[in-house]
Write an enzyme that holds these catalytic residues in place. Structure first.
Site, mmCIF file in Angstrom:
data_model
loop_
_atom_site.group_PDB
_atom_site.id
_atom_site.type_symbol
_atom_site.label_atom_id
_atom_site.label_comp_id
_atom_site.label_asym_id
_atom_site.label_seq_id
_atom_site.Cartn_x
_atom_site.Cartn_y
_atom_site.Cartn_z
ATOM 1 C CB CYS A 193 3.720 -5.910 -4.708
ATOM 2 S SG CYS A 193 5.423 -5.316 -4.626
ATOM 3 C CG HIS A 211 2.214 -9.480 0.221
ATOM 4 N ND1 HIS A 211 2.291 -9.610 -1.149
ATOM 5 C CD2 HIS A 211 2.963 -8.386 0.548
ATOM 6 C CE1 HIS A 211 3.052 -8.638 -1.641
ATOM 7 N NE2 HIS A 211 3.467 -7.889 -0.630
ATOM 8 C CD GLU A 214 0.137 -11.466 4.593
ATOM 9 O OE1 GLU A 214 -0.610 -11.993 3.740
ATOM 10 O OE2 GLU A 214 1.369 -11.322 4.416
ATOM 11 C CE LYS A 253 5.503 -11.950 -2.249
ATOM 12 N NZ LYS A 253 4.123 -12.450 -2.066
ATOM 13 C CG HIS A 274 8.035 -9.663 -3.585
ATOM 14 N ND1 HIS A 274 6.974 -9.680 -4.467
ATOM 15 C CD2 HIS A 274 7.761 -8.663 -2.697
ATOM 16 C CE1 HIS A 274 6.112 -8.737 -4.138
ATOM 17 N NE2 HIS A 274 6.566 -8.108 -3.061
ATOM 18 C CG PHE A 331 5.632 0.533 -2.751
ATOM 19 C CD1 PHE A 331 5.990 -0.325 -1.734
ATOM 20 C CD2 PHE A 331 6.618 0.934 -3.639
ATOM 21 C CE1 PHE A 331 7.292 -0.779 -1.594
ATOM 22 C CE2 PHE A 331 7.923 0.486 -3.516
ATOM 23 C CZ PHE A 331 8.263 -0.364 -2.488
#
Length: 410
Positions: free
Chosen positions: A168, A302, A313, A331, A336, A396
């Site tokens: 991502c 994010h 976050e 998002k 996403h 990831f």
């Protein structure tokens, strides 16, 4: 009235146009209206895509995609057609850069995580049913590097070409790589961005991780359940040369002012619970731009709507910026978009700056999780005050990217 300029000390990397196609739309009118209203007509509930039979929500692009030219049929894949729909929006500045610098001085750095997987799924299903692959299917569209190679082939470029796949954060890392190429003098312009398309493999993979929501995603809410996947393409042309031609007395050239990255490697899929890597990326971006936290007027989080991401976050943002810098996750409007997410959210920041839009407000159910570290979630109609925007993308393996965009001079 002249545009307020961000206070930065680094060498800016100028943005010459932005092409963008997502569930927000593929034209300025739709994109701007949906950002203002917080609406998401292309986010749709589905019940037939997951092997488990569970419900989820996906963000689909609307409208027909352009065809791949006959001489480039080896690249004919849905993901490349989606990419082309955004690239055609900046074809003029790309051609101007080619004319000015030469084909060998324009690079391509693209990000993706799916590449042509959706086409491979269709082809392999047909092979199981008929014993043959489709006549025009070429396995090379499945390879991660196919996206960058297609872009270079389409524009007949001979400069450096590569595709980055770091989940991502893929299309955020392209900005860092492009900045390095430009400052090293290896090229004069770089096409950057990302594209990812929906496919069964990704949908079921995230379902297997129990990261998918069965309803609309709900960032920072106490009721958040997980992500909605989407598809999108977003591309920009970067160079170290400013171009004032498209700007007026009320706007100013827009640039990448700073970029930061980190790799905390806390877990293969879960973020560090305290947001250590996220904090490091944001601080590095500020240092790279020579800016203080108070110079940032908006943070595009994010904000995946998973319990772990939003918790970590919020902690990281609070430690770096306190509780007053406007924050939102967009998002809920796009889904996403995985490897394209960084470029998608960079494109949203570009639109806010270029057209002086209100800040994207936080779309959720209004029930903010009281256990989260306090952050200032954006309310409808909030204007941009400080003229620099920071965008976060976390992937990831703890592969984290933060980018700062802003006006340069007026």
């Amino acid at each position: 009235m002249t545009t307020k300029i961000a206070k930065y000390t680094s060498t800016p990397v100028y943005i010459h146009g932005c092409g963008f196609n997502s569930a927000l739309g593929d034209n300025h009118q739709d994109i701007h209206q949906r950002l203002r209203d917080g609406t998401y007509p292309q986010l749709q509930p589905v019940s037939d895509l997951l092997n488990s039979g569970a419900d989820t929500v996906i963000g689909k692009v609307a409208g027909e995609l352009p065809e791949i030219p006959e001489n480039l049929q080896i690249y004919n894949a849905y993901n490349n057609r989606l990419a082309l729909s955004a690239l055609l929006q900046i074809a003029d500045p790309i051609q101007q850069a080619i004319n000015k610098y030469g084909r060998d001085r324009v690079a391509v750095i693209a990000g993706t995580s799916t590449s042509g997987t959706s086409d491979s799924e269709i082809a392999l299903t047909e092979n199981l049913e008929s014993g043959q692959l489709p006549e025009h299917f070429d396995y090379s569209v499945h390879e991660a590097n196919n996206l960058g190679e297609f872009i270079a082939a389409y524009f007949d470029l001979s400069g450096p070409v590569y595709t980055i796949s770091t989940a991502c954060s893929s299309s955020g890392r392209v900005f860092i790589s492009a900045k390095r190429l430009l400052k090293a003098g290896m090229v004069d312009a770089v096409i950057v961005g990302g594209c990812d398309s929906l496919c069964q493999f990704t949908l079921n993979g995230f379902s297997g991780l129990e990261a998918m929501s069965d309803t609309f995603c709900n960032p920072f809410s106490v009721n958040r359940k997980g992500i909605n996947l989407g598809e999108a393409a977003a591309f920009m042309l970067l160079s170290l040369a400013a171009d004032d031609s498209e700007y007026t007395d009320t706007t100013s050239p827009i640039a990448l002012l700073g970029a930061g990255d980190s790799s905390d490697a806390h877990h293969i899929s879960a973020p560090h619970p305290e947001g250590n890597g996220a904090e490091e990326a944001m601080r590095k971006a500020l240092d790279d731009a020579g800016m203080k936290p108070e110079s940032i007027g908006y943070i595009n989080a994010h904000g995946t709507s998973t319990p772990l991401n939003d918790a970590m976050e919020s902690k990281a943002i609070n430690r770096v910026f306190g509780a007053n810098t406007p924050v939102s996750s967009t998002k809920p409007l796009t889904g996403h978009t995985l490897g394209a997410a960084s470029a998608v959210e960079a494109a949203i920041c570009w639109h806010v700056l270029r057209y002086q839009l209100p800040l994207p407000f936080q779309v959720n159910d209004g029930q903010i999780d009281p256990s989260l570290a306090p952050v200032a979630l954006v309310k409808p109609g909030t204007p941009l005050v400080e003229p620099a925007l920071l965008s976060n993308s976390f992937a990831f393996g703890g592969n984290n990217i933060s980018l700062i965009f802003g006006y340069t001079h007026g």
